[in-house]
Write an enzyme that holds these catalytic residues in place. Structure first.
Site, mmCIF file in Angstrom:
data_model
loop_
_atom_site.group_PDB
_atom_site.id
_atom_site.type_symbol
_atom_site.label_atom_id
_atom_site.label_comp_id
_atom_site.label_asym_id
_atom_site.label_seq_id
_atom_site.Cartn_x
_atom_site.Cartn_y
_atom_site.Cartn_z
ATOM 1 N N CYS A 191 0.815 -1.222 0.000
ATOM 2 C CA CYS A 191 0.000 0.000 0.000
ATOM 3 C C CYS A 191 0.846 1.270 0.000
ATOM 4 O O CYS A 191 0.328 2.367 -0.208
ATOM 5 C CB CYS A 191 -0.949 -0.006 1.188
ATOM 6 N N ASN A 223 -10.135 -0.234 0.298
ATOM 7 C CA ASN A 223 -8.675 -0.150 0.332
ATOM 8 C C ASN A 223 -8.129 -0.540 -1.039
ATOM 9 O O ASN A 223 -8.132 -1.712 -1.401
ATOM 10 C CB ASN A 223 -8.128 -1.085 1.422
ATOM 11 N N HIS A 256 -3.262 6.900 3.503
ATOM 12 C CA HIS A 256 -3.670 5.658 2.862
ATOM 13 C C HIS A 256 -5.067 5.303 3.371
ATOM 14 O O HIS A 256 -5.345 5.381 4.568
ATOM 15 C CB HIS A 256 -2.679 4.545 3.195
HETATM 16 N N1 COA Z 1 -18.385 -9.608 8.682
HETATM 17 C C1 COA Z 1 -18.869 -9.955 9.878
HETATM 18 N N2 COA Z 1 -18.102 -10.363 10.892
HETATM 19 C C2 COA Z 1 -16.778 -10.424 10.664
HETATM 20 C C3 COA Z 1 -16.198 -10.095 9.435
HETATM 21 C C4 COA Z 1 -17.067 -9.674 8.405
HETATM 22 N N3 COA Z 1 -16.623 -9.309 7.193
HETATM 23 N N4 COA Z 1 -14.868 -10.243 9.522
HETATM 24 C C5 COA Z 1 -14.600 -10.643 10.765
HETATM 25 N N5 COA Z 1 -15.753 -10.772 11.463
HETATM 26 C C6 COA Z 1 -15.943 -11.182 12.850
HETATM 27 C C7 COA Z 1 -14.771 -11.948 13.413
HETATM 28 O O1 COA Z 1 -14.855 -13.289 13.051
HETATM 29 C C8 COA Z 1 -14.941 -11.712 14.900
HETATM 30 O O2 COA Z 1 -15.906 -12.595 15.372
HETATM 31 P P1 COA Z 1 -15.781 -13.249 16.843
HETATM 32 O O3 COA Z 1 -15.793 -12.085 17.795
HETATM 33 O O4 COA Z 1 -16.980 -14.129 16.930
HETATM 34 O O5 COA Z 1 -14.482 -13.985 16.835
HETATM 35 C C9 COA Z 1 -15.516 -10.303 14.981
HETATM 36 O O6 COA Z 1 -16.042 -10.016 13.679
HETATM 37 C C10 COA Z 1 -14.508 -9.248 15.366
HETATM 38 O O7 COA Z 1 -13.351 -9.430 14.598
HETATM 39 P P2 COA Z 1 -12.092 -8.526 14.756
HETATM 40 O O8 COA Z 1 -11.041 -9.009 13.826
HETATM 41 O O9 COA Z 1 -11.744 -8.355 16.191
HETATM 42 O O10 COA Z 1 -12.676 -7.113 14.223
HETATM 43 P P3 COA Z 1 -11.958 -5.737 14.145
HETATM 44 O O11 COA Z 1 -12.754 -4.731 14.858
HETATM 45 O O12 COA Z 1 -10.487 -5.808 14.462
HETATM 46 O O13 COA Z 1 -12.079 -5.403 12.604
HETATM 47 C C11 COA Z 1 -10.737 -5.376 10.655
HETATM 48 C C12 COA Z 1 -11.442 -6.245 11.674
HETATM 49 C C13 COA Z 1 -10.045 -6.305 9.652
HETATM 50 C C14 COA Z 1 -11.748 -4.514 9.935
HETATM 51 C C15 COA Z 1 -9.691 -4.473 11.362
HETATM 52 O O14 COA Z 1 -8.904 -5.227 12.257
HETATM 53 C C16 COA Z 1 -8.789 -3.783 10.398
HETATM 54 O O15 COA Z 1 -9.236 -2.987 9.592
HETATM 55 N N6 COA Z 1 -7.494 -4.035 10.478
HETATM 56 C C17 COA Z 1 -6.533 -3.454 9.562
HETATM 57 C C18 COA Z 1 -6.584 -4.159 8.244
HETATM 58 C C19 COA Z 1 -5.925 -3.358 7.169
HETATM 59 O O16 COA Z 1 -6.121 -2.176 7.088
HETATM 60 N N7 COA Z 1 -5.138 -4.015 6.320
HETATM 61 C C20 COA Z 1 -4.461 -3.377 5.257
HETATM 62 C C21 COA Z 1 -3.395 -2.508 5.795
HETATM 63 S S1 COA Z 1 -2.619 -1.634 4.519
#
Ligand code: COA
Length: 322
Positions: free
Chosen positions: A113, A279, A249
């Site tokens: 990214c 993204n 970003h």
């Molecule tokens: N829809 C519904 N539920 C989802 C899901 C989706 N698309 N993806 C994950 N979940 C669930 C998980 O399984 C988890 O369930 P559980 O509590 O029963 O285990 C719950 O939602 C919470 O998951 P978690 O990973 O803790 O959520 P979060 O608040 O951290 O959000 C992201 C997840 C990926 C959105 C977040 O961590 C994020 O944006 N991280 C950075 C990723 C990124 O930017 N990557 C590129 C960098 S350049």
């Protein structure tokens, strides 16, 4: 002293959009979950026969028009992408040929990214040396072709697109400073498991997907994006109040909000496109730049900060006067 400045911007997004409602029909997710956790409402997805270079060409044409230069004027191409058309030749050479740009240096940078920020920083150095006059810099991605559409952890996050700028020499900045970095220690938190020297046979079998530890990536992203924003300001004796626009970003609205909060910037001064683009990896900053230039928010003379973070981890900030 020679500086480089942005003389024109352009963007291109594939026609097809995928909404959160569409994703509800594909995996167990909801519009409410996606919007609350990421801010994303929709993303653009390239068609089967669209190539990353096709997106680049359209974005580049718009940038050339806005800089009032032609393909014949371009004397180098720098592209940041993780999803090139081919392993080789590099995507910049393909763009050069498709656009009828005369033979010139063609660079492709793979920094996930952070790709566009790495590319524009390199182009800036060449212009400062006096070697180049009209440089096309592009950030582009068809990252959806790396997506496992059954993996709800990642498939809701990403989208395709391309953004481009034309850089030219100038007596005044322009680009004031660039600040790049990377730390391969974090590879395991965000990577794609197939490459030329590693399990290439798996490519095309559809059993590879983006590997991501979302929570960990989130935390390092916020810490890094805020510290490199501050680094760029400190290096130039400026404060956050001097900034007209932060163009971060566009990975996740909550990452952007947390970064703005840490550096003490109001969200009114942050260009946000993650809601409608998702993204788009290396494309996200030049896409957001072009949106805000064309809708009149970004004006000549304003102080801008690009702030990028991606797999590697890689990171980089660019402070510039538009
Ligand atoms: N829809 C519904 N539920 C989802 C899901 C989706 N698309 N993806 C994950 N979940 C669930 C998980 O399984 C988890 O369930 P559980 O509590 O029963 O285990 C719950 O939602 C919470 O998951 P978690 O990973 O803790 O959520 P979060 O608040 O951290 O959000 C992201 C997840 C990926 C959105 C977040 O961590 C994020 O944006 N991280 C950075 C990723 C990124 O930017 N990557 C590129 C960098 S350049």
């Amino acid at each position: 002293m020679i500086y480089s400045r942005i003389a024109g911007t352009g963007r291109y997004l594939p026609e097809k959009t995928l909404t959160n409602a569409d994703l509800e029909n594909m995996v167990e997710t909801s519009d409410e979950w996606i919007q609350t956790r990421t801010g994303i409402r929709q993303r653009h997805v390239a068609s089967e026969d669209e190539l990353t270079s096709d997106l680049c060409v359209e974005a580049a044409k718009a940038a050339l028009d806005s800089a009032d230069v032609t393909a014949e004027d371009i004397d180098a191409i720098f592209v940041g992408t993780t999803s090139p058309d081919l392993i080789f030749p590099n995507i910049a050479t393909i763009i050069q040929h498709k656009m009828g740009i005369p033979a010139c240096p063609c660079y492709a940078t793979e920094a996930a990214c952070t790709g566009f920020v790495y590319a524009i920083s390199a182009a800036d150095k060449f212009i400062r040396c006096g070697d180049l006059k009209n440089v096309l810099v592009i950030g582009a991605e068809i990252i959806t072709k790396l997506i496992d559409w059954n993996d709800r952890d990642t498939c809701v996050l990403f989208g395709d697109g391309a953004g481009a700028v034309v850089l030219q020499p100038s007596d005044e900045p322009g680009i004031i400073s660039t600040h790049l970095g990377a730390d391969g220690e974090y590879k395991e938190l965000l990577y794609y498991p197939v490459g030329v020297s590693n399990d290439l046979a798996a490519a095309g079998l559809g059993d590879s997907r983006i590997m991501m530890s979302g929570n960990d990536v989130f935390k390092v992203a916020v810490k890094t994006l805020s510290s490199i924003a501050q680094e760029a300001l400190d290096a130039n004796g400026l404060t956050i109040d001097d900034l007209d626009w932060l163009i971060p970003h566009q990975a996740n609205l909550r990452i952007i909000q947390a970064t703005a909060k840490r550096v003490g910037l109001s969200m009114d001064k942050v260009v946000q496109t993650v809601q409608i683009h998702g993204n788009t990896s290396a494309a996200s900053i030049p896409l957001a730049l072009d949106v805000a230039v064309r809708d009149g928010r970004i004006k000549p003379g304003q102080l801008l900060l690009f702030d990028a973070f991606g797999g590697g981890f890689t990171w980089g900030s660019v402070l510039l006067r538009f």
